[in-house]
Design a protein around this motif. Sequence first.
Motif, mmCIF file in Angstrom:
data_model
loop_
_atom_site.group_PDB
_atom_site.id
_atom_site.type_symbol
_atom_site.label_atom_id
_atom_site.label_comp_id
_atom_site.label_asym_id
_atom_site.label_seq_id
_atom_site.Cartn_x
_atom_site.Cartn_y
_atom_site.Cartn_z
ATOM 1 N N VAL A 68 0.871 -1.169 0.000
ATOM 2 C CA VAL A 68 0.000 0.000 0.000
ATOM 3 C C VAL A 68 0.906 1.217 0.000
ATOM 4 C CG1 VAL A 68 -1.768 1.256 1.255
ATOM 5 C CG2 VAL A 68 -1.752 -1.235 1.297
ATOM 6 N N VAL A 69 0.875 1.953 -1.089
ATOM 7 C CA VAL A 69 1.769 3.094 -1.257
ATOM 8 C C VAL A 69 0.995 4.377 -1.040
ATOM 9 C CG1 VAL A 69 3.296 4.278 -2.848
ATOM 10 C CG2 VAL A 69 3.055 1.797 -2.985
ATOM 11 N N LEU A 94 -6.127 1.886 -7.130
ATOM 12 C CA LEU A 94 -6.111 3.277 -6.694
ATOM 13 C C LEU A 94 -7.246 3.478 -5.708
ATOM 14 C CD1 LEU A 94 -4.751 6.041 -7.288
ATOM 15 C CD2 LEU A 94 -6.525 6.411 -8.994
ATOM 16 N N LEU A 113 -4.106 6.488 -2.158
ATOM 17 C CA LEU A 113 -3.162 5.381 -2.026
ATOM 18 C C LEU A 113 -3.158 4.551 -3.294
ATOM 19 C CD1 LEU A 113 -4.647 4.228 1.353
ATOM 20 C CD2 LEU A 113 -2.573 5.543 1.127
ATOM 21 N N ILE A 114 -2.030 3.884 -3.522
ATOM 22 C CA ILE A 114 -1.955 2.930 -4.628
ATOM 23 C C ILE A 114 -1.618 1.585 -4.014
ATOM 24 C CG2 ILE A 114 -0.773 2.331 -6.760
ATOM 25 C CD1 ILE A 114 0.080 5.237 -6.963
ATOM 26 N N THR A 122 -0.275 -1.986 -4.875
ATOM 27 C CA THR A 122 0.427 -2.614 -5.999
ATOM 28 C C THR A 122 0.206 -4.117 -6.018
ATOM 29 O OG1 THR A 122 2.362 -3.010 -4.645
ATOM 30 C CG2 THR A 122 2.262 -0.916 -5.812
#
Lengths: 360, 404
Positions: free
Chosen positions: A12-13, A339, A352-353, A355
Motif C-alpha cells: 500500500v503506497v 487506486l 493510495l496505490i 500494488t
Amino acid sequence: MSAAAGLERPQVVSHVQQALSYTVFDCKWVPRSARLLCLGSAARGTGLVQLYELHGARLELLREIEKPKPIKCGTFGATSLQQRYLATGDFDGNLNIWNLEAPEIPVYSVKGHKEIINSIDGVGGLGIGEGAPEIVTGSRDGTVKVWDPRQNDTPVANMEPVQGESKRDCWTVAFGNAYNQEERVVCAGYDNGDIKLFDLKTMSLRWETNIKNGVCSVEFDRKDINMNKLVATSLEGKFHVFDMRTQHPTKGFASVSEKAQKSTIWQVRHLPQNRDIFMTSGGSGSLHLWKYEYPAQRSKKDSEGSEMGVAGSISLLQNVTLSTQPISSLDWSPDKKGLCVCGAFDQTVRVLIVTKLNKI
Amino acid sequence: MGDESVPYLLGEGTTKTYQIPISHLDYKFIEKCTDVKHLEKILRVLRSGEEGCYPELTLACEKRIECLDPRSRALRKEKPAATASDFTAEEWEAINSELMGWLTEMNEDDKKSQLLRTDTLNERQDNLPPIRCSSSCLPTSQNKKLQNKQRSKKNIPRDYSEWDKFDVEKECSKIDEDGEESNSKARFSSRTSLPMIEKKIDTTGMTKREKIFIATREKEKGNEAFATGDYLEAVTYYTRSISVIPTAAVYNNKALAEIKLQDWDNALQDCEKVLDMEPGNIKALMRRATVHSHLQNYQAAIEDLNNVLSVEPENSRAKKSLLEIEEKLKGLKPISEPQGKGKKILIEEIEDAESGEGKGEDTEECERHGGDTRLKSCFLNFEQNSLNRVQSLFILCLTESKSK
C-alpha cells in the motif's frame, strides 16, 4: 519475514496526502475520471462538498460547494455514466441529488428521514445493476427507505419497525442481488448488531441475524450478480464474511469471522475489479487488505437433507497504519485497479496505490 | 521453603505474563519448539520488553512462527504505508508511470465526453424499467415464512340466482393471484433454480469507452464465476460481454467454460469465432483440438495440434495430446485409468485483461487459491461413451474425489 518475501505481497503506497480544514465523513471517486469528492462538515456547522482532481503527485481543488447542513454520505451508484449526479444524505435527514456542474439547486430533494442519514447506496446506474436506478438510505430514525429519482416525495419501499418495537439506529445499508430487472435486495446493519436482508422483489424480510456488536458497514462483493458474499464489519474489531449462495431454512447463511484489531472497523470496500479482495479501515487509523478463499465445496447437506453453505477462509494480504485517528471512509477507483482514497478524522484525505493486485 | 521454590533459587524464573520459564527465551528452544501458541506467547513477552530488549531473538521467534503458521495473527505488525524507498528504482518508476499514463488517458477521455450532449440521455431514460409499484411498508421483523393471505372461503354458488351473481372475471383474477403467490413462496424457500440473467445488454447512447467499461466488467464477472466453478453463470456473463463488444479473449474464455460444461457444439463455434478474429490463436486451436477429440474427429484434432506445434514446437501439452490421439487411433488400447475418479491434470488459465496471450500452454498446475491446489471440478463422464474408448487427456481440470 524477509524483506524480499514481503515485497511479493501487495504494497500500500501513499501517493498524496491532503490536509482539509473540515471534518470529512465520506470520500468518493467520480466515475470515469481522476477526480474525487470529499463530503463533510465545516466548523461552522454547514455542509461541504469539495471536488479535487489528481494531477501527478498532488490534488488540485477544482470546486468547493457549501450547503446548509453537514453532509454525511454520498453515492454515484444510481446515476448514469454520462450524468454522474451525486446523491447525498445529510445530518438533517435530507436526501439530495446534485448535478455537480450546476450545484446550486438539487436535481432531486426530499426530507426522507427525521434524523441523520447514516448511510446511502445506489444501484442501477453506472452500468452496474440491472433494473431501475434506485437509492437506499439508512437513518438513525431506525428506517431504511428506497427511493427512485423519478418519484418525488415518497419512497418506493420503506422498511421500518412495527408498532411497539423499539427503533434501532440503522448504521449502514447496501444493495445487492441486482442481476436482473426484478431482483434486488437491501442489506441493513444496526447499532445493536442486527443485520437484516430485505428482498425488494417479494417485499419481505428474507433473513436476519445478530452479530453481537454494532454493525458499522455492510457490502456485497458485487451488487449486480446473484448474491455471492456479504461482508459485515462491527465494533470490537471483528468482521464477518457470509456466503450468500446457499440459504439454510433455519441456519441462514454460513459465515467466517476474523478479528482485525482491537478497535472498530469503520468500513469495508471490495475491489471493483476482483470480488474476492477487500479492504477494511479501522478506528486505530489502519487499513487491512484481505483475500477470501473459497472452500472446496461451497455447500453441503445437513442431517435432514437441507442444503447449507460452507464458508471459506480469509487471509491477510497487507496492513498499514496511516494515522492515529479512525479512517472513516474508503473508496476504490472503479477505473484504475488499486487506486483508492480514504478520509480520516485527522482531517486528512489520502490517495493510495495498492500494488501487485494482478498477481493474486 | 518448599521444593517448588528451589528452581527459583537456581535462577530459573518465569516471565511475569504467561509464566513462561526464562529458559524458553532462547534461540535453541525457539528453533526446536513446534507449539505455535506457546511461541506466540513468547513473542508477546519479547515484544513487550518486560524481560529486556532482544531484537534478534524477537526476529528469530517471528521467523519460526512464520515457518510453522504463516497466518498467525501474532505476525501482524503495524507499519506505515510504503514509500519510494521500499521499492527498487525500476519498480517505483513502473508504478509512477503507470499512474501518469492513466491520468493522461482520463483527461483526454473527459474532454471527449463533455462534447456529447444530453439527447442520448433522454433516449436511455425512456428505456428504463418502471418505478417499483407498491410503495409498501415492510415491517422490519416478520415471520420467516411469508404471511399467508387469508384465503376467503369460496362460496360455491348453488342455485341459478347465485350463478347470476357469480363474477367470472373476479374469480379468474383471484386464481391468478394465488398462483403467483405460491410461485413466489416456492422461489423464496428454495433457490435451486438458476437465476434468470439477461443475455443482452442495452447499449443505446453509450460511448465507446463506456461500452469497453461494461464489456470488461461483464468479462470480470464471468472470470470470477469461472473461478468458483459456476460455469453456466460464467457463460452467461461472457455472452453479455460479447453482446456489448465481441472480443477474441472473451470468446476464448467462453469456449473454455463450455468445454467444462461439455457443451461441445457451442465450444466449437466459439473457438471458430476466435480463429476468425485471430487466426493462429494458440489457445483457441488447443481448445478446438479438445472439442474435436471429444467428438471423435481425431483427424481434425491432430491437424489443430500440428498447427500449434508448428508455431510452438516446444509446447509439451500439445505434444503429449498428439501422442495420445495417435495411440488411440493405432489400436484403441484402453489406458487403465481409474474411471470415475478425477485425475489432477492441467489447468488452462483464463485470460484477463492484463495477461492477454502471455500465459502460455505450460504444463503447470495452477494454484488458484493461495497455495492450495484445489482444482475445480469438471467431471467428464466418459463411461457413457463406452468403456473401450480411451479417455481423452484434454480433460482440463478435474478434482480429486472429495471424500473428506
